[in-house]
Design an enzyme around this catalytic site. Structure first.
Site, PDB file in Angstrom:
ATOM      1  N   GLU A 256      -5.679  -5.100  10.453  1.00 12.72           N
ATOM      2  CA  GLU A 256      -4.687  -4.048  10.660  1.00 12.72           C
ATOM      3  C   GLU A 256      -4.983  -3.334  11.980  1.00 12.72           C
ATOM      4  OE1 GLU A 256      -2.699  -2.824   6.734  1.00 12.72           O
ATOM      5  OE2 GLU A 256      -4.390  -1.501   7.059  1.00 12.72           O
TER       6      GLU A 256
ATOM      7  N   HIS B  65      -9.689   1.133   4.786  1.00 12.07           N
ATOM      8  CA  HIS B  65      -8.415   1.348   5.480  1.00 12.07           C
ATOM      9  C   HIS B  65      -8.674   2.279   6.665  1.00 12.07           C
ATOM     10  CE1 HIS B  65      -4.311   2.568   6.339  1.00 12.07           C
ATOM     11  NE2 HIS B  65      -3.904   1.517   5.640  1.00 12.07           N
TER      12      HIS B  65
ATOM     13  N   GLY C  65       2.054   2.174  10.648  1.00 11.45           N
ATOM     14  CA  GLY C  65       3.003   3.282  10.490  1.00 11.45           C
ATOM     15  C   GLY C  65       3.698   3.686  11.775  1.00 11.45           C
TER      16      GLY C  65
ATOM     17  N   GLY D 234       2.626  -1.249   4.217  1.00 11.69           N
ATOM     18  CA  GLY D 234       2.670   0.174   3.888  1.00 11.69           C
ATOM     19  C   GLY D 234       4.088   0.651   3.638  1.00 11.69           C
TER      20      GLY D 234
ATOM     21  N   GLU E 218      -7.137   4.699   7.761  1.00  9.69           N
ATOM     22  CA  GLU E 218      -6.931   6.128   7.476  1.00  9.69           C
ATOM     23  C   GLU E 218      -8.178   6.729   6.819  1.00  9.69           C
ATOM     24  OE1 GLU E 218      -3.208   5.619   5.397  1.00  9.69           O
ATOM     25  OE2 GLU E 218      -2.245   5.091   7.287  1.00  9.69           O
TER      26      GLU E 218
ATOM     27  N   ASN F  54       0.873  -1.180   0.000  1.00 11.02           N
ATOM     28  CA  ASN F  54       0.000   0.000   0.000  1.00 11.02           C
ATOM     29  C   ASN F  54       0.904   1.222   0.000  1.00 11.02           C
ATOM     30  OD1 ASN F  54      -1.854   2.016   0.404  1.00 11.02           O
ATOM     31  ND2 ASN F  54      -2.248   1.525   2.565  1.00 11.02           N
TER      32      ASN F  54
ATOM     33  N   LYS G 101       0.106   4.200  -0.153  1.00  9.48           N
ATOM     34  CA  LYS G 101      -0.558   5.382   0.422  1.00  9.48           C
ATOM     35  C   LYS G 101      -0.364   6.566  -0.546  1.00  9.48           C
ATOM     36  CE  LYS G 101       0.450   3.621   4.992  1.00  9.48           C
ATOM     37  NZ  LYS G 101      -0.091   3.701   6.342  1.00  9.48           N
TER      38      LYS G 101
ATOM     39  N   SER H  33       3.039  -2.187  10.307  1.00  9.63           N
ATOM     40  CA  SER H  33       4.490  -2.199  10.492  1.00  9.63           C
ATOM     41  C   SER H  33       5.123  -3.553  10.175  1.00  9.63           C
ATOM     42  CB  SER H  33       4.862  -1.738  11.913  1.00  9.63           C
ATOM     43  OG  SER H  33       4.423  -0.412  12.131  1.00  9.63           O
TER      44      SER H  33
HETATM   45  C1  PEP Z   1      -0.968   0.145   5.771  1.00 12.01           C
HETATM   46  O1  PEP Z   1      -0.906   1.281   5.340  1.00 12.01           O
HETATM   47  O2  PEP Z   1      -1.907  -0.595   5.468  1.00 12.01           O
HETATM   48  C2  PEP Z   1       0.104  -0.320   6.652  1.00 12.01           C
HETATM   49  C3  PEP Z   1       0.019  -1.510   7.179  1.00 12.01           C
HETATM   50  O3  PEP Z   1       1.144   0.569   6.871  1.00 12.01           O
HETATM   51  P1  PEP Z   1       2.554   0.229   7.584  1.00 12.01           P
HETATM   52  O4  PEP Z   1       3.026  -1.072   7.019  1.00 12.01           O
HETATM   53  O5  PEP Z   1       3.425   1.373   7.222  1.00 12.01           O
HETATM   54  O6  PEP Z   1       2.262   0.119   9.049  1.00 12.01           O
END
Ligand code: PEP
Length: 254
Positions: free
Chosen positions: A168, A97, A174, A233, A99, A12, A14, A212
């Site tokens: 998630e 998501h 993040g 991400g 966000e 992803n 983003k 992460s």
């Molecule tokens: C995401 O944006 O779905 C995500 C898991 O981000 P990150 O891996 O940076 O935590």
């Protein structure tokens, strides 16, 4: 239950990228996934769909979007329909998501409608569910993810085995804080059980972990019996890290 399907690693991006950096990243990725025995996708910002569609042409890399409208067409300024995504060879669309839930007020019901719109146009929705830190600390993790999942099952019950789920935990996205493999597996197992009650084919559903995921922790997460891949991400923008995660996924194919 150990699933026999290939693992799926979806990046992803983003709101990141540029024509120049995408070019280098996707060319390296196409070369890196040439002989891998797992599924790999990148979910890119909409303006880059055409570029990545062209760059990945003929490779096993799949293309994904980061959102999709629940509407088919019309006066919805700024929205992108599933039909439009399909024209660019999009295979996956992330829906719900955290966000988008947090910054754009997306509700469980809207996420379910977005999943429905994607499925109706041959796009596999990657449905994100997950609890906030406050919810985890209040002991509400199970209640929250089950509620989020139930809304999607309610609207898409007849074809629920066609979706991808991404667990998630919001506190892990993040932040560099990853759920332990045991914490993640516990939630994946309860999601699988919930899906089983709705379909006889719950074992087919990819349930990804996201939050992460990194080159360092991917192998232990992906070794869990109900973790069928990752939604990645930050690490998906670093080619060496992303390829290491993909390698870990292929090695762990159950
Ligand atoms: C995401 O944006 O779905 C995500 C898991 O981000 P990150 O891996 O940076 O935590």
């Amino acid at each position: 239950m150990t699933s026999p399907k290939k693992k799926l690693i979806a990046g992803n991006w983003k709101m990141n990228g540029s024509l120049e950096s995408n070019d280098a990243l996707v060319r390296s990725l196409v070369a890196g996934v040439k002989d891998v025995d797992c599924e790999v996708a990148v979910c890119v910002p909409s303006p880059y769909l055409a570029q990545v569609q062209m760059l990945k042409s003929g490779s096993k890399l799949e293309l994904g979007a980061q959102d999709v409208s629940c509407h088919a067409s019309g006066a919805y300024t700024g929205e992108v329909s599933a039909d439009m995504l399909r024209e660019f060879g999009v295979r996956y669309a992330i829906v719900g998501h955290s966000e988008r839930r947090q910054y754009h007020g997306e509700t469980d019901a809207l996420v379910a409608e977005k999943a429905k719109a994607a499925l109706a146009h041959g796009i596999t929705p990657i449905v994100c569910v997950g609890e906030t830190l406050a919810e985890r600390e209040a002991g509400q993790t199970e209640e929250v993810v089950k509620r989020q999942m139930a809304a999607v099952i309610h609207v898409n019950g007849h074809c629920i085995s066609e979706i991808v789920v991404a667990y998630e935990p919001v506190w892990a996205i993040g932040t560099g804080k990853t759920a332990t493999p045991e914490q993640a597996q516990a939630v994946h197992a309860l999601l699988r059980k919930q899906l089983s009650a709705a379909t006889g084919h719950a074992e087919r559903v990819h349930i990804l972990y996201g939050g992460s995921m990194s080159a360092a922790n991917a192998a232990s997460l992906l070794a869990q019996p109900d973790i069928d891949g990752g939604l990645v991400g930050g690490a998906s923008l670093k080619i060496a890290d992303f390829l290491q995660i993909i390698t870990a996924a292929c090695a762990q194919r159950a």
